[in-house]
Design an enzyme around this catalytic site. Structure first.
Site, PDB file in Angstrom:
ATOM      1  N   SER A  78       4.278   2.299   7.807  1.00 56.60           N
ATOM      2  CA  SER A  78       3.624   1.006   8.049  1.00 56.60           C
ATOM      3  C   SER A  78       4.310  -0.197   7.408  1.00 56.60           C
ATOM      4  O   SER A  78       3.878  -1.326   7.624  1.00 56.60           O
ATOM      5  CB  SER A  78       2.158   1.057   7.613  1.00 56.60           C
ATOM      6  OG  SER A  78       1.398   1.779   8.565  1.00 56.60           O
ATOM      7  N   SER A 132      -3.638  -2.072   7.382  1.00 56.35           N
ATOM      8  CA  SER A 132      -2.651  -1.181   8.001  1.00 56.35           C
ATOM      9  C   SER A 132      -3.216  -0.479   9.236  1.00 56.35           C
ATOM     10  O   SER A 132      -3.086   0.745   9.397  1.00 56.35           O
ATOM     11  CB  SER A 132      -2.156  -0.152   6.972  1.00 56.35           C
ATOM     12  OG  SER A 132      -0.793   0.099   7.132  1.00 56.35           O
ATOM     13  N   THR A 223       2.145  -1.666   2.157  1.00 53.61           N
ATOM     14  CA  THR A 223       2.220  -0.222   1.967  1.00 53.61           C
ATOM     15  C   THR A 223       2.704   0.462   3.243  1.00 53.61           C
ATOM     16  O   THR A 223       2.701  -0.117   4.330  1.00 53.61           O
ATOM     17  CB  THR A 223       0.840   0.340   1.617  1.00 53.61           C
ATOM     18  OG1 THR A 223      -0.081  -0.020   2.673  1.00 53.61           O
ATOM     19  CG2 THR A 223       0.334  -0.216   0.302  1.00 53.61           C
TER      20      THR A 223
END
Length: 285
Positions: A78, A132, A223
């Site tokens: 991601s 995400s 992240t």
């Protein structure tokens, strides 16, 4: 689950991509002259397969653990939402941070491992980046199309520039791979508006990138997590920290048997602790 691409050794050809190559030696340090940040990183990451790289604006490393791993390529997972957001804006599929892409549960049925926030609300670009939201970005990639994605990834000099695989998941389970060194180089070009995209697209992504503020410091971080071929988790955290007129970049990847041991919260806390030791982030109570 998504498998990790085989590790690929990387030659340092970053200068040809328009960004300064990372200076591998943190301040020319030896065992006797380690920075406090390096000591904290080594303490926190003892026994883990990982790379933590922090550089200044010129690409000079302040902290660099596991030199060889920092040059190895892995799937971006991601963290690819950074270039994917830019490409979506450039392609006109997104207008701004409030642009919405509806989730189609028939196309992307909910999975047991999905966090509740993915299905509890309609996501715009800002929330999809923050949480995400994979279905948002898989749908976006399909809307952009292969030709545009392939060209922009090449223009960005992003990792191995290979988007072979499924159009809507090549960054998760395809051939695309990038090293920590290359993540830093890409972030430098992004931050300095050297990617050949509009000022508007850059400004929107810089806005949604911000994760936290403390005093005069601003932390922007993304992240990325996926399952490797051997069943282990590969986890990323990449971004930059701004203080007054100064900017420093970081790229962190780590492998683990259990994803819970390298949670986003743990990764952020680890990077913040090292940044604090380097005087780049305020100490937290």
């Amino acid at each position: 689950m998504f498998r990790q691409i085989d590790v690929i050794p990387l030659s340092l050809l970053l200068a040809s991509c328009g960004a300064a190559p990372v200076n591998r030696t943190p301040h020319g340090e030896t065992e006797q002259t380690k920075t406090r940040g390096t000591e904290v990183a080594q303490e926190r990451l003892a026994g883990r397969s990982s790379c933590l790289l922090i550089t200044d604006a010129t690409g000079t490393a302040l902290v660099r653990t596991n030199d060889e791993r920092c040059a190895e390529r892995y799937r971006p997972f991601s963290t690819f939402k950074i270039p994917n957001s830019l490409i979506g804006l450039e392609a006109g599929r997104l207008k701004d941070a409030d642009s919405i892409i509806e989730w189609d549960p028939k196309q992307y049925p909910p999975q047991d491992w999905w966090p509740a926030i993915w299905t509890e609300r309609v996501h715009d670009l800002r929330s999809a980046f923050r949480y995400s939201h994979v279905p948002f970005y898989r749908t976006l990639a399909g809307q952009i199309g292969y030709e545009k994605l392939a060209q922009q990834v090449k223009d960005f000099g992003y990792g191995n520039q290979n988007i072979a695989g499924n159009l809507d998941s090549f960054w998760l389970d395809g051939e695309l791979a990038i090293s920590a060194d290359e993540q830093i180089a890409f972030l430098q070009r992004f931050y300095n508006e050297q990617l050949g995209v509009s000022a508007h697209s850059t400004a929107v992504v810089k806005d949604i990138f911000v994760r936290d503020r403390a005093g005069v410091a601003t932390l922007s971080a993304k992240t990325g997590t996926g399952e490797a071929e051997d069943g282990k988790t590969l986890a990323w955290l990449v971004g930059y920290v701004e203080q007054a007129e100064a900017v420093h970049y970081f790229a962190f990847n780590v492998s683990a048997d259990e994803s819970a041991s390298v949670s986003p919260e743990w990764r952020i806390a680890t990077v913040e602790a090292v940044l604090t030791a380097e005087g780049l982030w305020p100490a937290q109570d």
